[in-house]
Write a protein that holds these residues in place. Structure first.
Motif, mmCIF file in Angstrom:
data_model
loop_
_atom_site.group_PDB
_atom_site.id
_atom_site.type_symbol
_atom_site.label_atom_id
_atom_site.label_comp_id
_atom_site.label_asym_id
_atom_site.label_seq_id
_atom_site.Cartn_x
_atom_site.Cartn_y
_atom_site.Cartn_z
ATOM 1 N N GLY A 117 49.111 36.533 46.536
ATOM 2 C CA GLY A 117 48.382 36.206 45.317
ATOM 3 C C GLY A 117 47.310 35.194 45.665
ATOM 4 N N TRP A 118 46.271 35.142 44.868
ATOM 5 C CA TRP A 118 45.174 34.219 45.133
ATOM 6 C C TRP A 118 44.662 33.627 43.824
ATOM 7 C CZ3 TRP A 118 40.934 35.745 42.492
ATOM 8 C CH2 TRP A 118 40.795 37.095 42.207
ATOM 9 N N GLU B 290 46.741 26.456 43.804
ATOM 10 C CA GLU B 290 47.974 26.733 44.532
ATOM 11 C C GLU B 290 49.058 27.241 43.583
ATOM 12 O OE1 GLU B 290 48.792 23.137 46.680
ATOM 13 O OE2 GLU B 290 46.969 23.350 47.891
ATOM 14 N N ARG B 291 49.180 26.599 42.419
ATOM 15 C CA ARG B 291 50.177 27.050 41.426
ATOM 16 C C ARG B 291 49.856 28.459 40.942
ATOM 17 N NH1 ARG B 291 49.480 21.705 39.859
ATOM 18 N NH2 ARG B 291 48.072 22.275 38.174
ATOM 19 N N LYS B 292 48.577 28.725 40.683
ATOM 20 C CA LYS B 292 48.172 30.055 40.209
ATOM 21 C C LYS B 292 48.376 31.110 41.284
ATOM 22 C CE LYS B 292 44.773 28.269 36.942
ATOM 23 N NZ LYS B 292 43.334 28.077 36.682
ATOM 24 N N ALA C 298 39.745 27.592 46.783
ATOM 25 C CA ALA C 298 40.557 28.801 46.669
ATOM 26 C C ALA C 298 41.888 28.583 47.371
ATOM 27 C CB ALA C 298 39.840 29.998 47.277
ATOM 28 N N ALA C 299 42.885 29.367 46.963
ATOM 29 C CA ALA C 299 44.207 29.302 47.582
ATOM 30 C C ALA C 299 44.794 30.706 47.642
ATOM 31 C CB ALA C 299 45.129 28.385 46.784
ATOM 32 N N VAL D 170 40.107 40.329 54.058
ATOM 33 C CA VAL D 170 39.671 39.209 53.228
ATOM 34 C C VAL D 170 40.463 39.240 51.924
ATOM 35 C CG1 VAL D 170 37.739 38.181 51.969
ATOM 36 C CG2 VAL D 170 37.371 39.137 54.249
ATOM 37 N N ALA D 171 41.179 38.174 51.665
ATOM 38 C CA ALA D 171 41.953 38.066 50.422
ATOM 39 C C ALA D 171 41.062 37.590 49.280
ATOM 40 C CB ALA D 171 43.130 37.107 50.604
ATOM 41 N N ILE D 172 40.166 36.653 49.583
ATOM 42 C CA ILE D 172 39.288 36.092 48.556
ATOM 43 C C ILE D 172 38.089 35.424 49.218
ATOM 44 C CG2 ILE D 172 40.615 33.934 48.475
ATOM 45 C CD1 ILE D 172 39.909 33.745 45.482
#
Length: 113
Positions: A78-79, A89-91, A66-67, A57-59
């Motif tokens: 990155g998430w 998405e940018r973050k 969430a992305a 699980v990433a997030i």
């Protein structure tokens, strides 16, 4: 007036929280996601199930979006989470350590702020 307040209180309390999760396989970049589950654990299980073998699980998120961005070059990711999918998405891309990071999953629950 008391009946109206009681009705409003019950209505607010009956609003369900919606949980989601994004799972990822660090070796392949495969992902699985879930949204609108009634608990964090059920959302995580569903995301892992949809992702397949060797996933983590990433997030997880609640009543939001969430992305996850992934680097195929080095297997890092990155998430980000929040109410704006494009911003997430940018973050997520900014939080991913690699020159080739790509957004591999971006999802929102039905009820998000």
């Amino acid at each position: 007036m008391k009946k109206l307040l009681l009705f409003l209180f019950i209505s607010i309390m009956s609003l369900s929280d919606y949980y989601g999760a994004i799972a990822i396989n660090r070796d392949t970049g495969a992902t699985g996601y879930s949204y609108d589950y009634s608990s964090q654990s059920s959302a995580e299980r569903a995301a892992l199930n949809y992702c397949g073998q060797n996933c983590e699980v990433a997030i997880w998120y609640k009543n939001t979006c969430a992305a996850v961005a992934y680097s195929y070059q080095n297997g890092t990711y990155g998430w980000a989470w929040g109410s704006d999918a494009r911003s997430n998405e940018r973050k997520a891309l900014a939080n991913c350590t690699g020159n080739d990071c790509q957004v591999v999953s971006s999802v929102c629950t039905t009820r998000y702020y």
